[in-house]
Write a protein that holds these residues in place. Sequence first.
Motif: not given
Length: 476
Positions: A71-78, A81-86
């Motif tokens: 799930l985190p990777s799904v959200l990180a790709c969608t 995507s602008s908050y992957t550092f956090f």
Amino acid sequence: MDDFDEIAYKKEKEDWVTGHSGGSTWEINSVCGVLLSSYIIWSALSKYTKSFNYTTNNTGTLILEFIIIVLPSVLACTILSSYTFFINALFLSLSIFVNYKFAPKPNDDENSKIKIERSQIKPFLSIYRASMMILTCISILAVDFFVFPRRFAKVETFGTSLMDLGVGSFVFSSGIVAARPFLKKPENRFKSLKGQLFKAVKQAFPLLLLGFIRLIMVKGVDYQEHVTEYGVHWNFFFTLGFLPIFVTLCRALQKYTRFSIVGLFIAVFYQIALWEFGLEDYIQHAPRTNLISANKEGIFSFWGYLSIFLFALDIGHYILPLDPYYTLRPNRQTKKPKPKKLVMILFSWSILFWLGFLIVTLCNIKVSRQMANLSYVFWVASFNITYLSLFQSVELYYFKNYWKSYEKTVPNLAEAINSNGLLIFLVANLLTGFINLSIRTIYTSSLVAEIIIIGYMFIIISFSILLKKLGLRLKL
């Protein structure tokens, strides 16, 4: 819905995935880092808490693994995507908290009493390969929705993107495990070329067949196509299918040099052909007048992917044996893995490849996935070797004695994905096609798109778990 609407929508979909320039490598690293961070928090929870019930492997365990790993990777790709550092910072902070709060004192490790199973594989390699597949499956569907940033989509000509890295990483991951036959039977290196070619063709046949099936299905249902990606008829299955055959032809040189040297020579001479013999201009501008020119992107980029595969094949000779130097010192016996030695080797290789990437970048060779040029080859190899070394660093911290302990070292979903990797990739492609034919993806709202992508990934993971529970391992 009339034919004009269908034709107009197909054109709109093709424009949607065409003409992109990509994004920064730092952002790509951050997105991919979410899976690494997910594995770190899973490792901390698995080792120091009783969050997962691996004695019964119930549905709750699957759902929790999905929430932490996928799930985190799904959200990180969608949508995030602008908050992957956090996301990475949050997961690392949580893992530090779990380590501080729940890690047992020395000589008081209760996990050694939990009888799961002895690990027969290297955890870092298993989670690395599963991570590549998870990101690939997410991207091939998500790219068709508005919620997937266009900077992550495949670049038209020059540039870097998440999907560009994913294609090369898929080949690299395959190359690593392709070293197994050499290590199990070293005499395989020096069998007659005729016998090796027959075996390679047999291995390639299912992949080439899938390539033709995909071609017929795409043309038959008038599915949208990105022609400048591989060409009119070529697709990624053809690239994968021809790799075993050409790698076999390269084996004849292994008596004299390493696979990585052969890969380097192919990549360099291919780059010279792009620059000095007008091949780059041909790929970019030549009209599609015959079978070769119609598929020029797929045919010529194959040489770059072959180089990536050969580099990975050489790295696999370090990763897969217990002793990383086994192929250099075959008579030396060892009964346990040497992870500290291996991680130093991987970090050393990553430095060499990043230096190579820096040099070709200074020579103004821009990254091109479309042509799979020298810069692209170095970028893919550099990233994947670094990613492997980071995963192994996590393994060293949490599971340094995994081969003699009874603790769970890899999530169930990662083991299940790796058991049927190519089949999972095929199912993901079929589901992607079905969804695209069922709804107009580019008009779908962000919320609905997110639900569809999450549901699609849960189906893929559940299917892989089901195959593993049934003991089915289908080799395509």
